[in-house]
Design an enzyme around this catalytic site. Sequence first.
Site, PDB file in Angstrom:
ATOM      1  N   HIS A  47      34.090 -34.190 -66.700  1.00  0.00           N
ATOM      2  CA  HIS A  47      34.041 -35.123 -67.830  1.00  0.00           C
ATOM      3  C   HIS A  47      32.933 -36.130 -67.572  1.00  0.00           C
ATOM      4  O   HIS A  47      32.715 -36.538 -66.437  1.00  0.00           O
ATOM      5  CB  HIS A  47      35.387 -35.856 -67.991  1.00  0.00           C
TER       6      HIS A  47
ATOM      7  N   ASP B 246      41.421 -30.641 -72.109  1.00  0.00           N
ATOM      8  CA  ASP B 246      41.353 -29.306 -72.715  1.00  0.00           C
ATOM      9  C   ASP B 246      41.876 -28.208 -71.807  1.00  0.00           C
ATOM     10  O   ASP B 246      42.145 -27.097 -72.259  1.00  0.00           O
ATOM     11  CB  ASP B 246      39.912 -29.001 -73.134  1.00  0.00           C
TER      12      ASP B 246
END
Length: 422
Positions: A306, A363
């Site tokens: 991320h 996710d």
Amino acid sequence: MNTVTLIDNRTGKKYDFDILSSTLGPDVIDVRKLYTSIGMFTYDPGFTSTASCSSTITYIDGDKGELRYRGYDITDLATKKSYLDVCYLLLNEKLPTKTQLTAFDNELRKRSFIHEGLKGLFNAFPDRAHPMAMMSSAVSALSTFYYEHLNVANKEEALVMAHRIIAKIPTLAAFTYRRSLGIPYIYPDIERSFTENFLYMMRAYPGENLEIRDVEIRALDTIFTLHADHEQNASTSTVRSVASTGAHPYAAISAGINALWGRAHGGANESVIAQLEIIADVKNVDAFIARAKDSNDEFRLMGFGHRVYKNFDPRAIILKKLLDSLKDELGIDDNLLKVARRIEEIALNDPYFIERKLYPNIDFYTGLILTALKIPKSMFTIIFVIGRSVGWITQWIELQNDTEMKITRPRQRYIGEKNKIL
Ligand code: CMC
């Protein structure tokens, strides 16, 4: 006012820049006068060190793995409040009372219907059109029905614009799914609240009084909450950029939906499950981890890494717990879960992932839960859209009220040819 001083080594000249304080997180250096004072730009591809606006909506501390909406911790909100509470909080800056929540819920139910003419738009799409493409077109088309009388300076009008988009997006989402299957559209059921209604519109046969299990509603509601906002990510920055030109808010949100579609952003949830299905067995995990680490191979472990979280993604922690607690009740695919757990175990102990601070992101887990909710892969990013619609429209409202707002117009470092003559 505190300042930082920049010294130009070429001339020895000194320039002072104001430091603007933040309530949480890093303070910022105000470089708005940099070009007029020094004649240079800052260079920051991907905006890794650039704050594009001031905001009071969402706070992230990526090193601590902290996420807050309007000051409230995401774990508290996800475990103690509903998605509609969170929507109300984001839009109104405070949590609703019971009466306010009921009124908000009722308003969304009534606003969930879409213009009959929009069915013609869905019918025009080819079979097998991706739901995300249909969704961005449908949201853009919504602006044609609500174009007049938009006075953004009027708070009530801006809120109506917000309620309308939050309420209609699940209906549009269910329509994209039903269109892709060629089955009859199911209208919203006024007796059902937001999350239940969406699952109903996805699954029911016309006229069927389908019961949706409470455990499924709770799981999806939590997923919506975790997606509700995430400060200036790629899709939200896109919404703000488009809105900064004065474009219609639904046109801006349509652009945000397209930005979200990519694999590096919201599209990752679809890719995670596709990848788990390709890996298929725990015995194949090592080979895929090796590919992810190979700099000559473009393969990336989807659902890992991320831009902001460099410790853990708090949304992933909440989802992992949810997955563990609802595993049996929801009927999670056991084989995919085993593959996912093995990937996680290896990656979290591997120097490649540790050194680069690559952890499972939101996710990585959503797909497993959504699969158990019988939502097909092609609809995963649409689920993200439903959850994020409140964040996008809240950011749009904030932008309209920002007195420092300017049209988004970055500069560039030109490195092309000079003075060519024809
Ligand atoms: N698998 C393998 N290596 C990776 C991965 C990954 N998923 N992610 C980053 N790296 C490596 C990358 O190759 C680079 O290595 P090196 O320094 O040797 O060149 C290093 O880690 C830094 O990567 P980056 O691409 O510079 O980092 P970024 O901050 O620009 O990208 C990211 C962040 C999310 C786009 C990236 O981690 C990624 O592509 N992850 C997979 C896609 C994904 O899961 N996206 C969902 C993000 S969470 C939902 C959302 O909010 O959108």
